[in-house]
Design an enzyme around this catalytic site. Structure first.
Site, PDB file in Angstrom:
ATOM      1  N   CYS A  38      27.978  36.974  34.929  1.00  0.00           N
ATOM      2  CA  CYS A  38      28.239  36.096  33.791  1.00  0.00           C
ATOM      3  C   CYS A  38      27.122  35.066  33.669  1.00  0.00           C
ATOM      4  O   CYS A  38      26.783  34.393  34.649  1.00  0.00           O
ATOM      5  CB  CYS A  38      29.586  35.406  33.968  1.00  0.00           C
ATOM      6  SG  CYS A  38      29.916  34.158  32.692  1.00  0.00           S
ATOM      7  N   ASP A  59      30.271  40.811  37.317  1.00  0.00           N
ATOM      8  CA  ASP A  59      31.015  41.724  36.445  1.00  0.00           C
ATOM      9  C   ASP A  59      30.747  43.140  36.932  1.00  0.00           C
ATOM     10  O   ASP A  59      29.593  43.576  36.969  1.00  0.00           O
ATOM     11  CB  ASP A  59      30.559  41.578  34.989  1.00  0.00           C
ATOM     12  CG  ASP A  59      30.843  40.197  34.417  1.00  0.00           C
ATOM     13  OD1 ASP A  59      31.944  39.680  34.656  1.00  0.00           O
ATOM     14  OD2 ASP A  59      29.966  39.646  33.723  1.00  0.00           O
TER      15      ASP A  59
END
Length: 274
Positions: free
Chosen positions: A181, A188
């Site tokens: 992120c 992620d």
């Protein structure tokens, strides 16, 4: 709106009642300009969002729930920042709606307004949960390859294809996609499927390229568009489609799909990690 001004990484206040203003749009243009996209898009596609934590009250005050799926067109000018999406959906919890259709219509109106384009919304009620699919992405696994690598920032020079040989058609998959992120730095985790027609892509180089996103910061949609463009430019396929399914965070998973040719929308079947 700038991602740094979004709710990400900030103390969370949960709304007591439905509040459409919680949705925080982020323009796609900035990230696309960094990829060299300044005019017509070299792809089309959809971002598929699945929301597993949606609940509201019926007219008599009894809680209701559903799994929601949002289909956001890739040509929309904005994406919605994921934490703001979570907070928006959470604001339904103590609000009354007369019907499932009323909830769907509200979601469609609000998310379409935030994205700047028409967003399709599907709601699956508990009595239909058994119909929800789970399956892995179809294709030849790149992860079977035993290789060395030490590149953890995106490097398109890792990509190559046999330009002098006859074109092939392949579907390749990997579960080793990881990005981060850009606001919080949280990882992620995702799986990616690449279907193409054209010069055969070197499998080892492609896997190293996918792994090279491991320290990269970027939203899900931006990472998939970068993968698409890097493969398109380096390997020159005649047809290309890239589909990623990211693991769930805050009750939401995001699954971007990009292609440069007409083909059916991919199945929205969650993987085991989702």
């Amino acid at each position: 709106m700038n991602p740094e001004h979004s709710p990400l990484g900030k103390a969370t206040v949960y709304a007591a009642q439905y509040d459409a203003s919680l949705l925080f749009p982020i323009p796609r243009a900035g990230a696309r300009e960094q990829l060299g996209i300044t005019s017509a898009l070299p792809f089309f596609g959809t971002d598929i969002w699945n929301a597993y934590e949606l609940s509201w009250l019926n007219a008599r005050g009894k809680p209701q729930l559903a799994v929601a799926t949002f289909y956001v067109p890739a040509e929309s000018p904005n994406i919605v920042e994921s934490k703001s999406f979570k907070l928006y959906l959470g604001s339904f919890a103590q609000s009354k709606f007369d019907s499932l259709d009323a909830v769907r219509d509200t979601l469609k109106r609000d998310v379409s307004a935030a994205c700047g384009a028409s967003v399709s919304v599907q709601l699956v009620s508990p009595h239909d949960f058994g119909k929800l699919q789970m399956e892995e992405l179809d294709g030849l696994s790149l992860d079977r390859l035993d290789l060395d690598t030490d590149v953890y920032e995106p490097d398109p020079s890792l990509l190559s294809a046999a330009q002098e040989e006859a074109p092939v058609e392949e579907t390749l998959v990997s579960d080793l996609l990881r990005s981060n992120c850009p606001v919080t730095g949280q990882p992620d985790w995702g799986s990616v499927q690449i279907h193409y027609v054209g010069p055969q892509i070197d499998h080892a180089g492609l896997l190293r390229y996918i792994i090279s996103f491991r320290n990269h910061t970027g939203f899900h949609e931006q990472c998939v568009e970068r993968i698409f463009l890097d493969i398109l430019h380096a390997c020159k396929p005649l047809k290309l489609a890239v589909y990623a399914r990211y693991t769930r965070r805050g009750g939401l998973d995001i699954n971007p799909f990009r292609t440069n040719y007409n083909q059916p929308m991919p199945d929205n079947a969650r993987t085991a990690r989702q």
